[in-house]
Design a protein around this motif. Structure first.
Motif, PDB file in Angstrom:
ATOM      1  N   ARG A 133      17.141   0.860 -16.117  1.00 45.65           N
ATOM      2  CA  ARG A 133      17.476   1.027 -14.705  1.00 45.65           C
ATOM      3  C   ARG A 133      18.509   2.147 -14.630  1.00 45.65           C
ATOM      4  O   ARG A 133      19.282   2.371 -15.551  1.00 45.65           O
ATOM      5  N   LEU A 134      18.500   2.854 -13.517  1.00 53.67           N
ATOM      6  CA  LEU A 134      19.488   3.901 -13.263  1.00 53.67           C
ATOM      7  C   LEU A 134      20.403   3.374 -12.174  1.00 53.67           C
ATOM      8  O   LEU A 134      19.937   2.975 -11.106  1.00 53.67           O
ATOM      9  N   MET A 135      21.690   3.326 -12.451  1.00 51.81           N
ATOM     10  CA  MET A 135      22.652   2.812 -11.478  1.00 51.81           C
ATOM     11  C   MET A 135      23.149   3.978 -10.621  1.00 51.81           C
ATOM     12  O   MET A 135      23.808   4.889 -11.117  1.00 51.81           O
ATOM     13  N   LEU A 136      22.808   3.950  -9.313  1.00 46.93           N
ATOM     14  CA  LEU A 136      23.246   4.954  -8.345  1.00 46.93           C
ATOM     15  C   LEU A 136      24.205   4.278  -7.377  1.00 46.93           C
ATOM     16  O   LEU A 136      23.782   3.446  -6.578  1.00 46.93           O
ATOM     17  N   ASP A 137      25.487   4.602  -7.478  1.00 47.14           N
ATOM     18  CA  ASP A 137      26.515   3.978  -6.645  1.00 47.14           C
ATOM     19  C   ASP A 137      26.440   2.461  -6.718  1.00 47.14           C
ATOM     20  O   ASP A 137      26.526   1.762  -5.713  1.00 47.14           O
ATOM     21  N   GLY A 138      26.222   1.930  -7.923  1.00 41.05           N
ATOM     22  CA  GLY A 138      26.183   0.487  -8.132  1.00 41.05           C
ATOM     23  C   GLY A 138      24.856  -0.163  -7.794  1.00 41.05           C
ATOM     24  O   GLY A 138      24.696  -1.367  -7.944  1.00 41.05           O
ATOM     25  N   VAL A 139      23.878   0.610  -7.335  1.00 34.93           N
ATOM     26  CA  VAL A 139      22.570   0.061  -6.969  1.00 34.93           C
ATOM     27  C   VAL A 139      21.564   0.401  -8.072  1.00 34.93           C
ATOM     28  O   VAL A 139      21.378   1.575  -8.396  1.00 34.93           O
ATOM     29  N   PRO A 140      20.895  -0.621  -8.656  1.00 35.49           N
ATOM     30  CA  PRO A 140      19.921  -0.331  -9.708  1.00 35.49           C
ATOM     31  C   PRO A 140      18.623   0.247  -9.131  1.00 35.49           C
ATOM     32  O   PRO A 140      18.102  -0.231  -8.134  1.00 35.49           O
ATOM     33  N   VAL A 141      18.134   1.308  -9.778  1.00 36.72           N
ATOM     34  CA  VAL A 141      16.891   1.962  -9.365  1.00 36.72           C
ATOM     35  C   VAL A 141      15.913   1.876 -10.535  1.00 36.72           C
ATOM     36  O   VAL A 141      16.247   2.235 -11.665  1.00 36.72           O
ATOM     37  N   ALA A 142      14.696   1.410 -10.251  1.00 34.02           N
ATOM     38  CA  ALA A 142      13.664   1.284 -11.286  1.00 34.02           C
ATOM     39  C   ALA A 142      13.058   2.652 -11.594  1.00 34.02           C
ATOM     40  O   ALA A 142      12.998   3.527 -10.734  1.00 34.02           O
ATOM     41  N   PRO A 143      12.579   2.852 -12.813  1.00 30.00           N
ATOM     42  CA  PRO A 143      11.932   4.119 -13.159  1.00 30.00           C
ATOM     43  C   PRO A 143      10.592   4.269 -12.460  1.00 30.00           C
ATOM     44  O   PRO A 143       9.970   3.292 -12.053  1.00 30.00           O
ATOM     45  N   GLU A 144      10.149   5.530 -12.322  1.00 25.89           N
ATOM     46  CA  GLU A 144       8.847   5.834 -11.726  1.00 25.89           C
ATOM     47  C   GLU A 144       7.803   6.155 -12.787  1.00 25.89           C
ATOM     48  O   GLU A 144       6.675   6.485 -12.460  1.00 25.89           O
ATOM     49  N   SER A 145       8.187   6.061 -14.040  1.00 31.02           N
ATOM     50  CA  SER A 145       7.246   6.358 -15.124  1.00 31.02           C
ATOM     51  C   SER A 145       6.395   5.120 -15.398  1.00 31.02           C
ATOM     52  O   SER A 145       6.539   4.089 -14.747  1.00 31.02           O
ATOM     53  N   ASP A 146       5.522   5.245 -16.379  1.00 28.71           N
ATOM     54  CA  ASP A 146       4.670   4.112 -16.736  1.00 28.71           C
ATOM     55  C   ASP A 146       4.764   3.821 -18.234  1.00 28.71           C
ATOM     56  O   ASP A 146       3.769   3.561 -18.893  1.00 28.71           O
ATOM     57  N   LEU A 147       5.979   3.835 -18.742  1.00 28.35           N
ATOM     58  CA  LEU A 147       6.190   3.543 -20.156  1.00 28.35           C
ATOM     59  C   LEU A 147       5.858   2.076 -20.413  1.00 28.35           C
ATOM     60  O   LEU A 147       6.413   1.184 -19.773  1.00 28.35           O
ATOM     61  N   ASN A 148       4.931   1.835 -21.320  1.00 25.14           N
ATOM     62  CA  ASN A 148       4.543   0.481 -21.682  1.00 25.14           C
ATOM     63  C   ASN A 148       3.881   0.549 -23.049  1.00 25.14           C
ATOM     64  O   ASN A 148       2.677   0.699 -23.167  1.00 25.14           O
ATOM     65  N   GLU A 149       4.687   0.463 -24.087  1.00 23.90           N
ATOM     66  CA  GLU A 149       4.209   0.579 -25.465  1.00 23.90           C
ATOM     67  C   GLU A 149       4.539  -0.700 -26.226  1.00 23.90           C
ATOM     68  O   GLU A 149       5.451  -1.430 -25.871  1.00 23.90           O
ATOM     69  N   LEU A 150       3.796  -0.928 -27.280  1.00 21.46           N
ATOM     70  CA  LEU A 150       4.074  -2.026 -28.194  1.00 21.46           C
ATOM     71  C   LEU A 150       4.549  -1.400 -29.490  1.00 21.46           C
ATOM     72  O   LEU A 150       3.844  -0.586 -30.086  1.00 21.46           O
ATOM     73  N   VAL A 151       5.759  -1.760 -29.909  1.00 25.88           N
ATOM     74  CA  VAL A 151       6.326  -1.201 -31.135  1.00 25.88           C
ATOM     75  C   VAL A 151       6.130  -2.231 -32.244  1.00 25.88           C
ATOM     76  O   VAL A 151       6.627  -3.353 -32.145  1.00 25.88           O
ATOM     77  N   PRO A 152       5.392  -1.881 -33.294  1.00 26.42           N
ATOM     78  CA  PRO A 152       5.180  -2.823 -34.391  1.00 26.42           C
ATOM     79  C   PRO A 152       6.499  -3.199 -35.071  1.00 26.42           C
ATOM     80  O   PRO A 152       7.508  -2.495 -34.955  1.00 26.42           O
TER      81      PRO A 152
END
Length: 193
Positions: A133-152
């Motif tokens: 999350r990115l904290m902007l003036d104390g407000v959490p903002v979710a990413p706009e990417s689609d990162l979703n990997e499985l790390v062995p």
């Protein structure tokens, strides 16, 4: 009795006749398609119109057509990362590799952070947007990417997390959460935009 044998033999051959007729129809259709593709039947394609030829005088060469001018893409610039770039949370280690800031729209910038996740556990683990999350003036903002990997297990993977933020933003904090632990990492975005 002879009539019974005649009718019986005719009914026994009807499926054979239907199969033969179907095979002949299929073969004929295939032949038509092949003949159309090679141009032996059907209307031929009209020839392409010849390009208009320009008259050239012997004394003055005609100027070459001007190439279209591409609009200059807005430049992105690197974001200075903190000295401490490796963060151990629960059974994973996150390393900040790089970050860049580039214009996204007239009002927003795009912050792209390249991160490596080392899975120190004995089973596979998720490496996804939910951890960031990115904290902007104390407000959490979710990413706009689609990162979703499985790390062995006992392996590492790299991925990018993309955030949109208002154009005038100068300082933010990146929050990384994993397991029951989290950390806040201050980022200064201070290059002119």
């Amino acid at each position: 009795m002879a009539d019974e044998e005649k009718s019986k033999s005719w009914w026994q051959t009807l499926p054979g006749l239907i199969a033969s007729l179907t095979a002949a129809t299929t073969a004929f259709a295939g032949l038509l398609v092949a003949l159309k593709q090679v141009g032996w039947i059907g209307s031929p394609q009209p020839p392409a119109a010849p390009a208009p030829q320009q008259q050239q005088s012997s004394s003055t060469p005609s100027p070459a057509p001007a190439a279209p001018v591409a609009a200059a893409a807005p430049a992105s610039h690197p974001v200075t990362l903190p000295e401490l770039r490796e963060y151990k949370l629960d059974t994973a280690t996150f390393t900040l590799l790089s970050a860049t800031l580039s214009p996204q729209t007239a009002e927003k910038d795009a912050l792209r952070i390249q991160i490596r996740m080392m899975n120190n556990n004995s089973y596979d683990a998720n490496f996804w947007d939910r951890s960031f999350r990115l904290m902007l003036d104390g407000v959490p903002v979710a990413p706009e990417s689609d990162l979703n990997e499985l790390v062995p297990a006992r392996s590492a993977k790299e991925g990018a997390v993309l955030f949109a933020l208002p154009r005038a933003t100068a300082n933010v904090k990146l929050e990384i959460s994993y397991g029951n632990e989290q950390t806040l990492i201050p980022l200064a975005l201070g290059a002119p935009r």
